[in-house]
Design a protein around this motif. Sequence first.
Motif, PDB file in Angstrom:
ATOM      1  N   UNK A   1       0.822  -1.201   0.000  1.00 29.73           N
ATOM      2  CA  UNK A   1       0.000   0.000   0.000  1.00 29.73           C
ATOM      3  C   UNK A   1       0.861   1.259   0.000  1.00 29.73           C
ATOM      4  N   UNK A   2       2.045   1.204   0.613  1.00 28.15           N
ATOM      5  CA  UNK A   2       2.947   2.368   0.582  1.00 28.15           C
ATOM      6  C   UNK A   2       3.359   2.680  -0.849  1.00 28.15           C
ATOM      7  N   UNK A   3       3.665   1.647  -1.617  1.00 31.00           N
ATOM      8  CA  UNK A   3       4.040   1.851  -3.020  1.00 31.00           C
ATOM      9  C   UNK A   3       2.852   2.389  -3.809  1.00 31.00           C
ATOM     10  N   UNK A   4       1.677   1.798  -3.618  1.00 33.80           N
ATOM     11  CA  UNK A   4       0.490   2.251  -4.349  1.00 33.80           C
ATOM     12  C   UNK A   4       0.176   3.714  -4.042  1.00 33.80           C
ATOM     13  N   UNK A   5       0.247   4.089  -2.766  1.00 31.57           N
ATOM     14  CA  UNK A   5      -0.061   5.471  -2.397  1.00 31.57           C
ATOM     15  C   UNK A   5       0.988   6.430  -2.955  1.00 31.57           C
ATOM     16  N   UNK A   6       2.235   5.980  -3.058  1.00 31.45           N
ATOM     17  CA  UNK A   6       3.267   6.822  -3.664  1.00 31.45           C
ATOM     18  C   UNK A   6       2.989   7.038  -5.154  1.00 31.45           C
ATOM     19  N   UNK A   7       2.518   6.006  -5.830  1.00 34.70           N
ATOM     20  CA  UNK A   7       2.158   6.138  -7.247  1.00 34.70           C
ATOM     21  C   UNK A   7       1.046   7.174  -7.402  1.00 34.70           C
ATOM     22  N   UNK A   8       0.028   7.074  -6.561  1.00 31.76           N
ATOM     23  CA  UNK A   8      -1.066   8.052  -6.624  1.00 31.76           C
ATOM     24  C   UNK A   8      -0.553   9.459  -6.313  1.00 31.76           C
ATOM     25  N   UNK A   9       0.247   9.594  -5.268  1.00 32.37           N
ATOM     26  CA  UNK A   9       0.759  10.908  -4.903  1.00 32.37           C
ATOM     27  C   UNK A   9       1.584  11.533  -6.013  1.00 32.37           C
TER      28      UNK A   9
ATOM     29  N   UNK B   1      -2.704  -8.047 -13.448  1.00 24.71           N
ATOM     30  CA  UNK B   1      -4.028  -7.441 -13.298  1.00 24.71           C
ATOM     31  C   UNK B   1      -3.994  -6.316 -12.266  1.00 24.71           C
ATOM     32  N   UNK B   2      -3.299  -6.540 -11.141  1.00 31.60           N
ATOM     33  CA  UNK B   2      -3.219  -5.511 -10.103  1.00 31.60           C
ATOM     34  C   UNK B   2      -2.452  -4.298 -10.585  1.00 31.60           C
ATOM     35  N   UNK B   3      -1.387  -4.524 -11.344  1.00 34.45           N
ATOM     36  CA  UNK B   3      -0.597  -3.421 -11.919  1.00 34.45           C
ATOM     37  C   UNK B   3      -1.476  -2.557 -12.820  1.00 34.45           C
ATOM     38  N   UNK B   4      -2.284  -3.211 -13.659  1.00 36.20           N
ATOM     39  CA  UNK B   4      -3.175  -2.461 -14.554  1.00 36.20           C
ATOM     40  C   UNK B   4      -4.238  -1.711 -13.751  1.00 36.20           C
ATOM     41  N   UNK B   5      -4.773  -2.347 -12.719  1.00 38.85           N
ATOM     42  CA  UNK B   5      -5.798  -1.693 -11.908  1.00 38.85           C
ATOM     43  C   UNK B   5      -5.240  -0.505 -11.146  1.00 38.85           C
ATOM     44  N   UNK B   6      -4.027  -0.634 -10.628  1.00 44.24           N
ATOM     45  CA  UNK B   6      -3.408   0.465  -9.887  1.00 44.24           C
ATOM     46  C   UNK B   6      -3.313   1.714 -10.753  1.00 44.24           C
ATOM     47  N   UNK B   7      -2.756   1.575 -11.931  1.00 40.38           N
ATOM     48  CA  UNK B   7      -2.591   2.753 -12.790  1.00 40.38           C
ATOM     49  C   UNK B   7      -3.923   3.202 -13.382  1.00 40.38           C
ATOM     50  N   UNK B   8      -4.862   2.281 -13.516  1.00 44.60           N
ATOM     51  CA  UNK B   8      -6.194   2.670 -13.943  1.00 44.60           C
ATOM     52  C   UNK B   8      -6.903   3.502 -12.884  1.00 44.60           C
ATOM     53  N   UNK B   9      -6.752   3.142 -11.619  1.00 45.18           N
ATOM     54  CA  UNK B   9      -7.357   3.919 -10.535  1.00 45.18           C
ATOM     55  C   UNK B   9      -6.816   5.347 -10.523  1.00 45.18           C
ATOM     56  N   UNK B  10      -5.496   5.459 -10.639  1.00 44.42           N
ATOM     57  CA  UNK B  10      -4.889   6.798 -10.632  1.00 44.42           C
ATOM     58  C   UNK B  10      -5.332   7.582 -11.866  1.00 44.42           C
ATOM     59  N   UNK B  11      -5.359   6.923 -13.014  1.00 49.22           N
ATOM     60  CA  UNK B  11      -5.785   7.587 -14.237  1.00 49.22           C
ATOM     61  C   UNK B  11      -7.232   8.057 -14.160  1.00 49.22           C
ATOM     62  N   UNK B  12      -8.125   7.235 -13.615  1.00 51.07           N
ATOM     63  CA  UNK B  12      -9.526   7.641 -13.466  1.00 51.07           C
ATOM     64  C   UNK B  12      -9.630   8.889 -12.604  1.00 51.07           C
ATOM     65  N   UNK B  13      -8.847   8.940 -11.535  1.00 48.16           N
ATOM     66  CA  UNK B  13      -8.903  10.118 -10.661  1.00 48.16           C
ATOM     67  C   UNK B  13      -8.351  11.347 -11.367  1.00 48.16           C
ATOM     68  N   UNK B  14      -7.231  11.187 -12.040  1.00 48.94           N
ATOM     69  CA  UNK B  14      -6.592  12.327 -12.700  1.00 48.94           C
ATOM     70  C   UNK B  14      -7.408  12.859 -13.868  1.00 48.94           C
ATOM     71  N   UNK B  15      -8.015  11.965 -14.626  1.00 51.55           N
ATOM     72  CA  UNK B  15      -8.652  12.368 -15.864  1.00 51.55           C
ATOM     73  C   UNK B  15     -10.157  12.586 -15.719  1.00 51.55           C
ATOM     74  N   UNK B  16     -10.650  12.608 -14.465  1.00 53.09           N
ATOM     75  CA  UNK B  16     -12.009  13.058 -14.214  1.00 53.09           C
ATOM     76  C   UNK B  16     -13.101  12.014 -14.241  1.00 53.09           C
ATOM     77  N   UNK B  17     -12.750  10.728 -14.398  1.00 52.99           N
ATOM     78  CA  UNK B  17     -13.806   9.717 -14.463  1.00 52.99           C
ATOM     79  C   UNK B  17     -14.490   9.471 -13.125  1.00 52.99           C
ATOM     80  N   UNK B  18     -13.875   9.893 -12.018  1.00 53.47           N
ATOM     81  CA  UNK B  18     -14.502   9.716 -10.703  1.00 53.47           C
ATOM     82  C   UNK B  18     -15.395  10.900 -10.322  1.00 53.47           C
ATOM     83  N   UNK B  19     -15.509  11.885 -11.195  1.00 52.09           N
ATOM     84  CA  UNK B  19     -16.317  13.062 -10.879  1.00 52.09           C
ATOM     85  C   UNK B  19     -17.764  12.656 -10.609  1.00 52.09           C
ATOM     86  N   UNK B  20     -18.288  13.092  -9.467  1.00 53.24           N
ATOM     87  CA  UNK B  20     -19.643  12.780  -9.013  1.00 53.24           C
ATOM     88  C   UNK B  20     -19.862  11.287  -8.780  1.00 53.24           C
TER      89      UNK B  20
END
Length: 231
Positions: free
Chosen positions: A95-103, A187-206
């Motif tokens: 989780x430390x690595x994942x949170x660093x990727x997001x940060x 699969x987890x690697x793809x999901x990790x970067x997909x989660x960050x991408x969704x947040x950055x590119x606005x897909x989580x809006x609302x």
Amino acid sequence: MSTAQGARARARTEVTAAIKDAARRQLAAEGAAKLSLRAVARELGMVSSAVYRYFPSRDDLLTALIIDAYDSLGEAAEAAHAKAGEAADPVRRWTAVCEAVRGWGLGHPHEYALIYGSPVPGYAAPRTTVPAAARVGLLLIGIVRDAHQGVGLAALPLPAELRPEAERMVADLAPDLPPEAAVALVAAWAELFGLVGFELFGQFHQVVEDRETFFRHAAVRLAGSVGLARP
């Protein structure tokens, strides 16, 4: 190295850094597809031919920016992993690595878009980008490997029809891990970067409001998906 040679080397390093900085500003304003050596030269007050002595083509400059971005991301992830401590439980390290990727992604949105956004038309990344691009993945593989050799991994399902692909993956990525772990890691690697991408590119809006808490939960879930468990 003579004094003159040292001065020339320092000057080249400084100009190279200035060109990259100008290119990053152009990425932020126009996007990677519109990156132009001529525009970079204009911003720096240089003639185009001078910039071409440092980067012979737009693709060479893009490659340098991509490697820098991957290395910066890798350094952030590795620093977070080191801070978590090698002796920490695998889920905490994961989780430390994942949170660093997001940060890092939130702090460098345009560079994140360069390496994990839409492909740049007409550009194909050369193999020289692979070592930098692999840093986060290798870190995650190392955490799973340590768990496998230590406390062990939880049983992971693997459909029979996927086993040949899983065996190929594990041979290429981590021969000392079970095939099930290789599939789960990809699969987890793809999901990790997909989660960050969704947040950055606005897909989580609302959709997702408390994004930090949501991401932390998702990172722990991903740890479980690769067989990691808290001791």
